[in-house]
Design a protein around this motif. Sequence first.
Motif, PDB file in Angstrom:
ATOM      1  N   ARG A  55       2.735  -0.283 -10.316  1.00  0.00           N
ATOM      2  CA  ARG A  55       1.568  -0.734  -9.559  1.00  0.00           C
ATOM      3  C   ARG A  55       1.741  -0.477  -8.065  1.00  0.00           C
ATOM      4  O   ARG A  55       0.787  -0.104  -7.380  1.00  0.00           O
ATOM      5  N   ARG A  56       2.955  -0.639  -7.561  1.00  0.00           N
ATOM      6  CA  ARG A  56       3.213  -0.408  -6.136  1.00  0.00           C
ATOM      7  C   ARG A  56       3.152   1.095  -5.799  1.00  0.00           C
ATOM      8  O   ARG A  56       2.540   1.500  -4.812  1.00  0.00           O
ATOM      9  N   VAL A  57       3.769   1.903  -6.633  1.00  0.00           N
ATOM     10  CA  VAL A  57       3.787   3.349  -6.366  1.00  0.00           C
ATOM     11  C   VAL A  57       2.394   3.940  -6.506  1.00  0.00           C
ATOM     12  O   VAL A  57       1.959   4.753  -5.687  1.00  0.00           O
ATOM     13  N   TRP A  58       1.660   3.536  -7.530  1.00  0.00           N
ATOM     14  CA  TRP A  58       0.330   4.094  -7.746  1.00  0.00           C
ATOM     15  C   TRP A  58      -0.624   3.753  -6.610  1.00  0.00           C
ATOM     16  O   TRP A  58      -1.620   4.434  -6.412  1.00  0.00           O
ATOM     17  N   ALA A  59      -0.301   2.719  -5.868  1.00  0.00           N
ATOM     18  CA  ALA A  59      -1.141   2.335  -4.725  1.00  0.00           C
ATOM     19  C   ALA A  59      -0.609   2.889  -3.401  1.00  0.00           C
ATOM     20  O   ALA A  59      -1.241   2.704  -2.358  1.00  0.00           O
ATOM     21  N   ALA A  60       0.526   3.576  -3.434  1.00  0.00           N
ATOM     22  CA  ALA A  60       1.143   4.093  -2.202  1.00  0.00           C
ATOM     23  C   ALA A  60       0.276   5.186  -1.580  1.00  0.00           C
ATOM     24  O   ALA A  60      -0.400   5.939  -2.281  1.00  0.00           O
ATOM     25  N   GLU A  61       0.341   5.288  -0.266  1.00  0.00           N
ATOM     26  CA  GLU A  61      -0.475   6.278   0.446  1.00  0.00           C
ATOM     27  C   GLU A  61       0.152   7.670   0.432  1.00  0.00           C
ATOM     28  O   GLU A  61      -0.548   8.665   0.574  1.00  0.00           O
ATOM     29  N   GLN A  62       1.467   7.751   0.308  1.00  0.00           N
ATOM     30  CA  GLN A  62       2.152   9.034   0.418  1.00  0.00           C
ATOM     31  C   GLN A  62       1.762   9.970  -0.734  1.00  0.00           C
ATOM     32  O   GLN A  62       1.673   9.537  -1.885  1.00  0.00           O
ATOM     33  N   PRO A  63       1.549  11.249  -0.423  1.00  0.00           N
ATOM     34  CA  PRO A  63       1.084  12.180  -1.453  1.00  0.00           C
ATOM     35  C   PRO A  63       2.162  12.632  -2.439  1.00  0.00           C
ATOM     36  O   PRO A  63       1.850  13.045  -3.547  1.00  0.00           O
ATOM     37  N   THR A  64       3.448  12.585  -2.039  1.00  0.00           N
ATOM     38  CA  THR A  64       4.497  13.009  -2.961  1.00  0.00           C
ATOM     39  C   THR A  64       5.325  11.810  -3.396  1.00  0.00           C
ATOM     40  O   THR A  64       5.478  10.837  -2.657  1.00  0.00           O
ATOM     41  N   LEU A  65       5.867  11.902  -4.604  1.00  0.00           N
ATOM     42  CA  LEU A  65       6.564  10.759  -5.187  1.00  0.00           C
ATOM     43  C   LEU A  65       7.824  10.386  -4.414  1.00  0.00           C
ATOM     44  O   LEU A  65       8.082   9.202  -4.186  1.00  0.00           O
ATOM     45  N   LEU A  66       8.619  11.361  -3.993  1.00  0.00           N
ATOM     46  CA  LEU A  66       9.829  11.024  -3.235  1.00  0.00           C
ATOM     47  C   LEU A  66       9.474  10.308  -1.931  1.00  0.00           C
ATOM     48  O   LEU A  66      10.144   9.351  -1.543  1.00  0.00           O
ATOM     49  N   GLN A  67       8.430  10.769  -1.255  1.00  0.00           N
ATOM     50  CA  GLN A  67       7.985  10.095  -0.029  1.00  0.00           C
ATOM     51  C   GLN A  67       7.571   8.654  -0.329  1.00  0.00           C
ATOM     52  O   GLN A  67       7.918   7.729   0.405  1.00  0.00           O
ATOM     53  N   ALA A  68       6.831   8.475  -1.412  1.00  0.00           N
ATOM     54  CA  ALA A  68       6.353   7.140  -1.774  1.00  0.00           C
ATOM     55  C   ALA A  68       7.526   6.207  -2.067  1.00  0.00           C
ATOM     56  O   ALA A  68       7.562   5.071  -1.596  1.00  0.00           O
ATOM     57  N   LEU A  69       8.488   6.695  -2.841  1.00  0.00           N
ATOM     58  CA  LEU A  69       9.626   5.843  -3.202  1.00  0.00           C
ATOM     59  C   LEU A  69      10.504   5.536  -1.978  1.00  0.00           C
ATOM     60  O   LEU A  69      11.009   4.427  -1.847  1.00  0.00           O
ATOM     61  N   ARG A  70      10.663   6.519  -1.092  1.00  0.00           N
ATOM     62  CA  ARG A  70      11.414   6.257   0.142  1.00  0.00           C
ATOM     63  C   ARG A  70      10.746   5.168   0.972  1.00  0.00           C
ATOM     64  O   ARG A  70      11.385   4.274   1.488  1.00  0.00           O
ATOM     65  N   SER A  71       9.425   5.259   1.090  1.00  0.00           N
ATOM     66  CA  SER A  71       8.708   4.292   1.930  1.00  0.00           C
ATOM     67  C   SER A  71       8.746   2.900   1.325  1.00  0.00           C
ATOM     68  O   SER A  71       8.825   1.907   2.024  1.00  0.00           O
ATOM     69  N   LEU A  72       8.699   2.806  -0.006  1.00  0.00           N
ATOM     70  CA  LEU A  72       8.697   1.500  -0.659  1.00  0.00           C
ATOM     71  C   LEU A  72      10.073   0.840  -0.644  1.00  0.00           C
ATOM     72  O   LEU A  72      10.187  -0.373  -0.734  1.00  0.00           O
TER      73      LEU A  72
END
Length: 198
Positions: free
Chosen positions: A179-196
């Motif tokens: 739920r957190r990743v699917w709502a992340a603003e970053q376009p790539t998965l590695l960016q999203a996981l790094r930011s979270l």
Amino acid sequence: MVVAFKEYGLAVAEAVNAVVARAAKPSVRVARHWESTERITWFGGCADHHLIQTSWSFGSLRDAPKLEAGSRSTVGTFALTSVTFPDVDEMHLRALCDGLVPHGTDGATRVFLQRVASQFALADVLLTLPELLGCEVSLFARPDALDQSASTPRWPEHARERVSKALDAMDPVFETRCRRVWAAEQPTLLQALRSLSA
């Protein structure tokens, strides 16, 4: 009983780390093609459903023309199987991946959630490698698209109810992460996981 995401993640980490250990000690046949094999300069992988594939680079090939910006030379792309990597038990990885999703979940939802889980587990390992190896890492989109980063997965709106129902019966840690990743603003998965995780 549904498998815990942590158990699956540890199994993926063990398999990828076995590949990294083997990659760091290339055979003479492989090493002769590179200017130097002293260190891995890039390591990447992709995950689709339960199949994980990896690739890596030692930098520049011997006597090869200069590559265009954004391209890299690699050793190729290899699936995590016991045939290629004897320390990897792909049947165990597959069983754990299958066990993440509740029995009775429809096929399309099962495949989607397994793909997301395998991407998360692989990304977790990849994000440890820069500190371990001092190399660049990437989660690439497909085996034939090493230079294209995997996109951040999103809610499948056409199947939101089915996916939500399956998630409710899965490991709560995995559900929350989805739920957190699917709502992340970053376009790539590695960016999203790094930011979270920051």
